[in-house]
Design an enzyme around this catalytic site. Structure first.
Site, PDB file in Angstrom:
ATOM      1  N   GLY A 169       0.446  -1.035   0.141  1.00  0.00           N
ATOM      2  CA  GLY A 169       0.095  -0.179  -0.128  1.00  0.00           C
ATOM      3  C   GLY A 169       0.809   1.104  -0.420  1.00  0.00           C
ATOM      4  O   GLY A 169      -0.222   2.155  -0.668  1.00  0.00           O
TER       5      GLY A 169
ATOM      6  N   ASP B 128       0.800   3.253   4.179  1.00  0.00           N
ATOM      7  CA  ASP B 128      -0.401   4.425   3.631  1.00  0.00           C
ATOM      8  C   ASP B 128      -1.699   4.701   4.820  1.00  0.00           C
ATOM      9  O   ASP B 128      -1.591   5.746   4.695  1.00  0.00           O
ATOM     10  CB  ASP B 128      -0.718   3.839   2.383  1.00  0.00           C
ATOM     11  CG  ASP B 128      -1.509   2.016   2.873  1.00  0.00           C
ATOM     12  OD1 ASP B 128      -1.080   1.905   4.272  1.00  0.00           O
ATOM     13  OD2 ASP B 128      -1.632   1.295   2.248  1.00  0.00           O
TER      14      ASP B 128
ATOM     15  N   ASP C 126      -5.311   2.060  10.655  1.00  0.00           N
ATOM     16  CA  ASP C 126      -6.419   1.995  10.955  1.00  0.00           C
ATOM     17  C   ASP C 126      -6.251   1.664  12.053  1.00  0.00           C
ATOM     18  O   ASP C 126      -6.689   2.131  13.011  1.00  0.00           O
ATOM     19  CB  ASP C 126      -7.286   1.051   9.881  1.00  0.00           C
ATOM     20  CG  ASP C 126      -8.247   0.648  10.266  1.00  0.00           C
ATOM     21  OD1 ASP C 126      -9.430   1.459  10.298  1.00  0.00           O
ATOM     22  OD2 ASP C 126      -9.098  -0.422   8.951  1.00  0.00           O
TER      23      ASP C 126
ATOM     24  N   LYS D 211      -6.781   7.194   9.714  1.00  0.00           N
ATOM     25  CA  LYS D 211      -8.014   7.271   9.945  1.00  0.00           C
ATOM     26  C   LYS D 211      -9.652   7.644  11.149  1.00  0.00           C
ATOM     27  O   LYS D 211      -8.464   6.427  12.206  1.00  0.00           O
ATOM     28  CB  LYS D 211      -8.849   5.909   9.442  1.00  0.00           C
ATOM     29  CG  LYS D 211     -10.426   5.524   8.664  1.00  0.00           C
ATOM     30  CD  LYS D 211     -10.394   3.641   8.146  1.00  0.00           C
ATOM     31  CE  LYS D 211      -9.917   3.409   7.404  1.00  0.00           C
ATOM     32  NZ  LYS D 211     -10.368   2.033   6.706  1.00  0.00           N
TER      33      LYS D 211
ATOM     34  N   VAL E 220     -11.049   3.433   1.646  1.00  0.00           N
ATOM     35  CA  VAL E 220     -10.750   4.375   0.646  1.00  0.00           C
ATOM     36  C   VAL E 220      -9.645   3.785  -0.318  1.00  0.00           C
ATOM     37  O   VAL E 220      -9.106   2.973   0.306  1.00  0.00           O
ATOM     38  CB  VAL E 220     -10.042   5.850   1.483  1.00  0.00           C
ATOM     39  CG1 VAL E 220     -10.470   6.362   2.128  1.00  0.00           C
ATOM     40  CG2 VAL E 220      -8.560   5.187   1.921  1.00  0.00           C
TER      41      VAL E 220
ATOM     42  N   ARG F  49      -4.692   0.491  -6.820  1.00  0.00           N
ATOM     43  CA  ARG F  49      -3.480   1.594  -6.289  1.00  0.00           C
ATOM     44  C   ARG F  49      -3.003   2.361  -7.363  1.00  0.00           C
ATOM     45  O   ARG F  49      -2.400   3.386  -6.758  1.00  0.00           O
ATOM     46  CB  ARG F  49      -2.933   0.102  -6.308  1.00  0.00           C
ATOM     47  CG  ARG F  49      -3.164  -0.851  -5.348  1.00  0.00           C
ATOM     48  CD  ARG F  49      -1.595  -1.566  -4.875  1.00  0.00           C
ATOM     49  NE  ARG F  49      -1.654  -2.314  -4.495  1.00  0.00           N
ATOM     50  CZ  ARG F  49      -2.844  -2.909  -2.798  1.00  0.00           C
ATOM     51  NH1 ARG F  49      -2.195  -1.980  -2.425  1.00  0.00           N
ATOM     52  NH2 ARG F  49      -2.119  -3.912  -2.475  1.00  0.00           N
TER      53      ARG F  49
HETATM   54  P1  IMP Z   1      -4.799  -1.827  10.660  1.00  0.00           P
HETATM   55  O1  IMP Z   1      -3.735  -3.037  11.065  1.00  0.00           O
HETATM   56  O2  IMP Z   1      -5.482  -2.047  10.535  1.00  0.00           O
HETATM   57  O3  IMP Z   1      -4.061  -0.029  11.013  1.00  0.00           O
HETATM   58  O4  IMP Z   1      -4.307  -1.747   8.967  1.00  0.00           O
HETATM   59  C1  IMP Z   1      -4.084  -1.022   8.111  1.00  0.00           C
HETATM   60  C2  IMP Z   1      -3.600  -1.577   6.632  1.00  0.00           C
HETATM   61  O5  IMP Z   1      -4.377  -1.727   5.631  1.00  0.00           O
HETATM   62  C3  IMP Z   1      -2.832  -0.826   5.698  1.00  0.00           C
HETATM   63  O6  IMP Z   1      -1.289  -0.387   5.975  1.00  0.00           O
HETATM   64  C4  IMP Z   1      -3.209  -0.964   4.670  1.00  0.00           C
HETATM   65  O7  IMP Z   1      -2.787  -1.707   3.516  1.00  0.00           O
HETATM   66  C5  IMP Z   1      -5.278  -1.827   4.951  1.00  0.00           C
HETATM   67  N1  IMP Z   1      -6.332  -0.703   4.789  1.00  0.00           N
HETATM   68  C6  IMP Z   1      -6.535   0.109   5.992  1.00  0.00           C
HETATM   69  N2  IMP Z   1      -7.424   1.199   5.616  1.00  0.00           N
HETATM   70  C7  IMP Z   1      -7.743   0.862   4.326  1.00  0.00           C
HETATM   71  C8  IMP Z   1      -8.286   1.210   3.666  1.00  0.00           C
HETATM   72  O8  IMP Z   1      -9.513   1.945   3.759  1.00  0.00           O
HETATM   73  N3  IMP Z   1      -8.488   1.430   2.208  1.00  0.00           N
HETATM   74  C9  IMP Z   1      -6.946   0.329   1.748  1.00  0.00           C
HETATM   75  N4  IMP Z   1      -7.036  -0.234   2.761  1.00  0.00           N
HETATM   76  C10 IMP Z   1      -6.816  -0.419   3.979  1.00  0.00           C
HETATM   77 MG    MG Z   2      -0.865  -1.559   4.082  1.00  0.00          MG
END
Ligand code: IMP
Ligand code: MG
Length: 189
Positions: A55, A111, A114, A142, A164, A176
């Site tokens: 990402g 990127d 979340d 986010k 997104v 992408r």
């Molecule tokens: P986390 O581990 O939940 O913080 O997620 C982070 C990873 O999930 C990021 O590196 C992204 O690759 C993917 N991700 C989280 N939210 C989105 C989104 O809204 N769109 C696309 N990829 C996302």
């Molecule tokens: Mg990622």
């Protein structure tokens, strides 16, 4: 492809401007680290960028060209949204971590923040190697509940809790290559 978007959230010009600002801030901070330890900006092996693939690939390419010092890359691959999912399924490491981070100034690049699981996992694995410093830069922050708290040093934009795509971010492997960041249209909505 733009037809698959409900709306554009951040367009390419806003992204470019913000990436430029982030680059200036990060460059100043990293040059400060080098200065404090008495290293020259062209000292080799001091700064390592650790982008989280896939990402961050476009963000990385734009951001690293704003950093005017000698640096190297140590990629890591993580998946957390396998296939057609739009909620995190827990971060899974898909590659080896760079092994030579001891004493280095590390900048982790992703990127989007979340749930926080991805960055929390990568950060703790990197800290085990005793880097001289470890910073985190995300393009998007986010606004959602975190499963793990992560100390983010640089965030490009704060965005609402929506899924997104674009500028490196995918849904099921696609979008992408969109130059803008948009909210995906949900079928039947
Ligand atoms: P986390 O581990 O939940 O913080 O997620 C982070 C990873 O999930 C990021 O590196 C992204 O690759 C993917 N991700 C989280 N939210 C989105 C989104 O809204 N769109 C696309 N990829 C996302
Ligand atoms: Mg990622």
């Amino acid at each position: 492809m733009h037809h698959d978007l409900e709306r554009i959230l951040i367009d390419r010009d806003e992204i470019a401007l913000r990436v430029h600002e982030l680059g200036e801030q990060i460059a100043a901070d990293l040059l400060g680290e080098l200065d404090r330890e008495g290293s020259a900006p062209d000292a080799s092996g001091r700064i390592v960028l650790v982008p989280i693939m896939v990402g961050s690939v476009i963000f990385l390419a734009d951001l690293m060209r704003q950093l005017p010092m000698k640096l190297s890359l140590g990629l890591v691959a993580v998946t957390s949204y396998p296939g057609q999912s739009t909620t995190s399924k827990g971060a899974q490491l898909r590659s080896e971590l760079p092994t030579d981070l001891s004493g280095k100034h590390v900048l982790i690049i992703d990127d989007i923040l979340d749930s926080g699981r991805t960055l929390a996992m990568i950060r703790s694995l990197i800290l085990e190697q005793n880097p001289a410093s470890c910073r985190i830069c995300v393009l998007l922050d986010k606004q959602t509940e975190r499963a793990e708290e992560v100390p983010v040093d640089y965030a490009g934009f704060t965005i609402p809790d929506a899924f997104v795509v674009g500028y490196g971010l995918d849904y099921d492997g696609h979008y992408r290559n969109l130059p803008d960041i948009g909210v995906l249209r949900v079928e039947g909505a």
